[in-house]
Design a protein around this motif. Structure first.
Motif, PDB file in Angstrom:
ATOM      1  N   GLU A 310      29.375  44.889  36.946  1.00  0.00           N
ATOM      2  CA  GLU A 310      28.919  43.963  37.981  1.00  0.00           C
ATOM      3  C   GLU A 310      27.762  43.113  37.488  1.00  0.00           C
ATOM      4  OE1 GLU A 310      28.052  45.748  41.772  1.00  0.00           O
ATOM      5  OE2 GLU A 310      30.019  46.731  41.750  1.00  0.00           O
ATOM      6  N   PHE A 311      26.873  43.765  36.793  1.00  0.00           N
ATOM      7  CA  PHE A 311      25.724  43.049  36.244  1.00  0.00           C
ATOM      8  C   PHE A 311      26.192  41.911  35.317  1.00  0.00           C
ATOM      9  CE2 PHE A 311      22.611  42.747  32.728  1.00  0.00           C
ATOM     10  CZ  PHE A 311      21.523  42.289  33.447  1.00  0.00           C
ATOM     11  N   LEU A 312      27.121  42.249  34.419  1.00  0.00           N
ATOM     12  CA  LEU A 312      27.625  41.238  33.490  1.00  0.00           C
ATOM     13  C   LEU A 312      28.344  40.116  34.225  1.00  0.00           C
ATOM     14  CD1 LEU A 312      29.066  43.394  30.559  1.00  0.00           C
ATOM     15  CD2 LEU A 312      26.930  42.114  30.614  1.00  0.00           C
ATOM     16  N   ALA A 313      29.161  40.504  35.204  1.00  0.00           N
ATOM     17  CA  ALA A 313      29.934  39.497  35.934  1.00  0.00           C
ATOM     18  C   ALA A 313      29.027  38.577  36.743  1.00  0.00           C
ATOM     19  CB  ALA A 313      30.953  40.174  36.849  1.00  0.00           C
ATOM     20  N   HIS A 314      27.862  39.082  37.106  1.00  0.00           N
ATOM     21  CA  HIS A 314      26.897  38.263  37.818  1.00  0.00           C
ATOM     22  C   HIS A 314      26.165  37.321  36.887  1.00  0.00           C
ATOM     23  CE1 HIS A 314      26.378  38.662  42.022  1.00  0.00           C
ATOM     24  NE2 HIS A 314      26.445  39.983  42.006  1.00  0.00           N
ATOM     25  N   LYS A 315      25.864  37.856  35.708  1.00  0.00           N
ATOM     26  CA  LYS A 315      25.014  37.118  34.782  1.00  0.00           C
ATOM     27  C   LYS A 315      25.762  36.069  33.989  1.00  0.00           C
ATOM     28  CE  LYS A 315      20.761  38.523  34.923  1.00  0.00           C
ATOM     29  NZ  LYS A 315      19.656  37.570  35.035  1.00  0.00           N
ATOM     30  N   ILE A 316      26.943  36.446  33.514  1.00  0.00           N
ATOM     31  CA  ILE A 316      27.663  35.537  32.619  1.00  0.00           C
ATOM     32  C   ILE A 316      28.837  34.942  33.369  1.00  0.00           C
ATOM     33  CG2 ILE A 316      28.817  35.311  30.391  1.00  0.00           C
ATOM     34  CD1 ILE A 316      27.227  37.784  29.507  1.00  0.00           C
ATOM     35  N   THR A 317      28.628  33.767  33.885  1.00  0.00           N
ATOM     36  CA  THR A 317      29.640  33.202  34.770  1.00  0.00           C
ATOM     37  C   THR A 317      30.367  32.024  34.138  1.00  0.00           C
ATOM     38  OG1 THR A 317      27.945  31.771  35.702  1.00  0.00           O
ATOM     39  CG2 THR A 317      28.353  33.838  36.840  1.00  0.00           C
ATOM     40  N   SER A 318      29.859  31.555  33.004  1.00  0.00           N
ATOM     41  CA  SER A 318      30.385  30.304  32.478  1.00  0.00           C
ATOM     42  C   SER A 318      31.793  30.414  31.921  1.00  0.00           C
ATOM     43  CB  SER A 318      29.452  29.762  31.415  1.00  0.00           C
ATOM     44  OG  SER A 318      29.127  30.802  30.513  1.00  0.00           O
ATOM     45  N   ASN A 319      32.018  31.355  31.027  1.00  0.00           N
ATOM     46  CA  ASN A 319      33.389  31.449  30.525  1.00  0.00           C
ATOM     47  C   ASN A 319      33.732  32.848  30.034  1.00  0.00           C
ATOM     48  OD1 ASN A 319      33.519  31.671  27.543  1.00  0.00           O
ATOM     49  ND2 ASN A 319      32.361  29.760  27.587  1.00  0.00           N
ATOM     50  N   VAL A 320      35.033  33.092  30.019  1.00  0.00           N
ATOM     51  CA  VAL A 320      35.512  34.437  29.726  1.00  0.00           C
ATOM     52  C   VAL A 320      35.199  34.847  28.301  1.00  0.00           C
ATOM     53  CG1 VAL A 320      37.547  35.931  29.725  1.00  0.00           C
ATOM     54  CG2 VAL A 320      37.337  34.116  31.418  1.00  0.00           C
ATOM     55  N   ARG A 321      35.176  33.866  27.416  1.00  0.00           N
ATOM     56  CA  ARG A 321      34.926  34.204  26.017  1.00  0.00           C
ATOM     57  C   ARG A 321      33.542  34.843  25.867  1.00  0.00           C
ATOM     58  NH1 ARG A 321      35.760  29.470  23.614  1.00  0.00           N
ATOM     59  NH2 ARG A 321      37.986  29.833  23.511  1.00  0.00           N
ATOM     60  N   GLU A 322      32.566  34.284  26.540  1.00  0.00           N
ATOM     61  CA  GLU A 322      31.224  34.833  26.444  1.00  0.00           C
ATOM     62  C   GLU A 322      31.112  36.195  27.113  1.00  0.00           C
ATOM     63  OE1 GLU A 322      27.876  32.368  27.112  1.00  0.00           O
ATOM     64  OE2 GLU A 322      28.992  30.556  26.632  1.00  0.00           O
ATOM     65  N   LEU A 323      31.816  36.306  28.212  1.00  0.00           N
ATOM     66  CA  LEU A 323      31.820  37.560  28.940  1.00  0.00           C
ATOM     67  C   LEU A 323      32.390  38.666  28.049  1.00  0.00           C
ATOM     68  CD1 LEU A 323      31.179  38.405  31.862  1.00  0.00           C
ATOM     69  CD2 LEU A 323      33.565  38.040  32.419  1.00  0.00           C
ATOM     70  N   GLU A 324      33.504  38.315  27.425  1.00  0.00           N
ATOM     71  CA  GLU A 324      34.174  39.229  26.525  1.00  0.00           C
ATOM     72  C   GLU A 324      33.281  39.573  25.334  1.00  0.00           C
ATOM     73  OE1 GLU A 324      37.598  37.250  25.043  1.00  0.00           O
ATOM     74  OE2 GLU A 324      38.779  39.068  24.982  1.00  0.00           O
ATOM     75  N   GLY A 325      32.602  38.564  24.813  1.00  0.00           N
ATOM     76  CA  GLY A 325      31.719  38.773  23.675  1.00  0.00           C
ATOM     77  C   GLY A 325      30.609  39.758  24.017  1.00  0.00           C
ATOM     78  N   ALA A 326      30.042  39.611  25.216  1.00  0.00           N
ATOM     79  CA  ALA A 326      28.972  40.500  25.647  1.00  0.00           C
ATOM     80  C   ALA A 326      29.491  41.930  25.763  1.00  0.00           C
ATOM     81  CB  ALA A 326      28.409  40.023  26.987  1.00  0.00           C
ATOM     82  N   LEU A 327      30.648  42.061  26.388  1.00  0.00           N
ATOM     83  CA  LEU A 327      31.220  43.399  26.551  1.00  0.00           C
ATOM     84  C   LEU A 327      31.531  44.028  25.193  1.00  0.00           C
ATOM     85  CD1 LEU A 327      32.259  45.495  28.657  1.00  0.00           C
ATOM     86  CD2 LEU A 327      34.521  44.500  28.315  1.00  0.00           C
ATOM     87  N   ASN A 328      32.084  43.219  24.304  1.00  0.00           N
ATOM     88  CA  ASN A 328      32.414  43.745  22.979  1.00  0.00           C
ATOM     89  C   ASN A 328      31.173  44.257  22.259  1.00  0.00           C
ATOM     90  OD1 ASN A 328      35.107  43.297  23.245  1.00  0.00           O
ATOM     91  ND2 ASN A 328      35.098  41.317  22.178  1.00  0.00           N
ATOM     92  N   ARG A 329      30.092  43.543  22.437  1.00  0.00           N
ATOM     93  CA  ARG A 329      28.878  43.988  21.766  1.00  0.00           C
ATOM     94  C   ARG A 329      28.404  45.330  22.334  1.00  0.00           C
ATOM     95  NH1 ARG A 329      23.183  40.954  21.296  1.00  0.00           N
ATOM     96  NH2 ARG A 329      24.393  39.065  20.881  1.00  0.00           N
ATOM     97  N   LEU A 330      28.502  45.452  23.637  1.00  0.00           N
ATOM     98  CA  LEU A 330      28.126  46.719  24.270  1.00  0.00           C
ATOM     99  C   LEU A 330      28.979  47.862  23.755  1.00  0.00           C
ATOM    100  CD1 LEU A 330      27.701  46.230  28.116  1.00  0.00           C
ATOM    101  CD2 LEU A 330      25.957  46.723  26.405  1.00  0.00           C
TER     102      LEU A 330
END
Ligand code: ADP
Ligand code: MG
Length: 454
Positions: A310-330
């Motif tokens: 939820e935190f990520l989905a709130h913070k990174i709203t611009s595009n899926v690639r960045e969202l995915e990148g953040a999750l991958n790093r985690l």
């Protein structure tokens, strides 16, 4: 210094690429912190800009920190072809850089004798998470993959912002078709299309190139906006396009805008592109971002708590690639250190990404805008007055402060006349509740948010 940059670039891109593209660059004038580099044609300029633009800026800045911008221009007839120019910045005169003068490349870039398409195997329909914003595009893509060249679906034009899944859907169509057998699929970015077209002209094999293109069952061109301004390539694409559609083949095209909004595209091409199926991929919603994160987390096998998602989905709203990148790093961190993923760890590991996504709205700005909108005095944001006409906008401002800044509840409370964090918490839930019940109020708050965010 130019020599230094040249040899660095040569090392990075390799001899062939360097000779083909980069030896065409001539130094132009320096103006303050900006240097101009000249290229003989518009095509070369665009190509160098798209492929090496960022790198050139970086290198210049490293070699000469005074240079902050690199401008690429088409050389006019009077401009020097490629002679060494005296390069001097105001505060730091530099010795004239010499330019490596090399012969024009004799061998044209290679044209492949076939249109080998490499599809990214990760991008399939199975791995595409469907939600409101993309369900229509998804349905169209599936339809085309099932029955290419159906009336009404040819061409299929997918459009939407960066990182919303256009390329993913195109690859999914390709994968499905290839799997179903005896269908030849060609997928390429518009950029590559252009590159191949130019290469074919150089090696005098345009006929071959056209024949190859016209022999496929399904032609997919990604990021068509890249062809804007490339008149010759547009022309070629248009002819190929017509020939394919007339022969009953399927075309799939993606772009960042709808055909009618793609200004700079030739009218007849635009018209033809829009006469099949046009499907828009909208910006993601919070729900879709959560679903995507859930699906990717599940596939990784690492347990990621709901509140982190939820935190990520709130913070990174611009595009899926960045969202995915953040999750991958985690996930990589979790695997590497064998530690569970927590909210604290997330904030730590993704510190830089999150910072970039922090909206730079300040609480003061929020207070000011909200006070203006609801017509109360700015001082009432911190006053003790409890009248609803004052208290409600104040609550809205607290709610927006929570949503739009990364401030904690106590920090927010302090900015509102030293109120307690529970007061802020109450305000946030009260506003959320009211928004559920009163659509007009919700719209007001949303509008406010959008104004503050832009
Ligand atoms: P675009 O071509 O629109 O810029 P991409 O197709 O390259 O975007 O998508 C960016 C990344 O986000 C890819 O890794 C893709 O798999 C992923 N992605 C985008 N939308 C979805 C979705 N709905 N479900 C799963 N992954 C998605
Ligand atoms: Mg793409």
């Amino acid at each position: 210094s130019w020599l230094q940059i040249c040899s660095r670039l040569k090392g990075e891109v390799g001899e062939v690429e360097y000779r083909t593209w980069l030896t065409k660059i001539a130094l132009g004038p320096v103006d303050g912190d900006e240097i101009t580099l000249l290229l003989p044609t518009r095509f070369l300029r665009d190509w160098v800009r798209s492929q090496y633009g960022d790198r050139l800026s970086e290198l210049w800045n490293q070699v000469l920190p005074a240079i902050r911008r690199v401008e690429l221009q088409v050389a006019r007839p009077g401009d020097p072809a490629a002679p060494p120019l005296v390069l001097a910045t105001e505060d730091a005169p530099v010795a004239a850089p010499s330019i490596e003068v090399e012969d024009a490349p004799r061998s044209a870039p290679e044209v492949r004798s076939d249109l080998v398409t490499t599809l990214d195997t990760r991008f399939t329909f199975d791995t595409f998470v469907v939600g409101k914003p993309n369900e229509f595009a998804y349905a169209c893509a599936r339809r085309v993959a099932e029955k290419p060249s159906s009336v009404g679906f040819n061409p299929l034009f997918l459009y939407g912002g960066v990182g919303l899944g256009k390329t993913h859907l195109m690859h999914a169509i390709g994968a499905e078709l290839v799997q179903s057998g005896n269908v030849s699929v060609a997928y390429m970015s518009a950029e590559k299309f252009m590159y191949r077209f130019i290469a074919a002209i150089r090696s005098q094999s345009t006929m071959e190139f056209k024949e190859q293109l016209r022999s496929v069952d399904v032609l997919m061109i990604d990021d068509l906006q890249f062809l804007i301004g490339k008149d010759n390539t547009q022309e070629e694409f248009f002819h190929t396009f017509n020939a394919l559609v007339d022969a009953g083949r399927q075309i799939v095209v993606s772009a960042d805008k709808s055909p009618s909004d793609l200004s700079g595209l030739e009218d007849r091409l635009r018209t033809r592109l829009g006469c099949g199926m046009v499907a828009d991929i909208h910006a993601t919603t919070f729900e879709l971002r959560i679903s995507i994160l859930e699906s990717k987390a599940a596939a990784s096998g690492v347990v990621v708590p709901g509140k982190v998602l939820e935190f990520l989905a709130h913070k990174i709203t611009s595009n899926v690639r960045e969202l995915e990148g953040a999750l991958n790093r985690l996930i990589a961190h979790a695997n590497l250190f064998g530690r569970p993923v927590t909210l604290e760890a997330t904030q730590d590991v993704l510190h830089d990404i999150l910072k970039a996504h922090d909206r730079r709205v300040t609480i003061e700005e929020i207070q000011k805008r909200v006070a203006e909108h609801w017509n109360i005095r700015l001082t009432d944001m911190s006053s003790a007055r409890r009248a609803r006409a004052v208290a409600r906008p104040r609550q809205v401002a607290m709610y927006l402060a929570k949503q739009l800044t990364s401030r904690s509840l106590p920090e927010i409370g302090r900015k509102f006349g030293n109120r307690d964090h529970t007061t802020v918490m109450h305000a946030v839930s009260r506003v959320a509740e009211l928004m559920e019940r009163d659509p007009a109020f919700a719209e007001d708050v949303e509008l406010m948010r959008r104004m503050l965010e832009s």
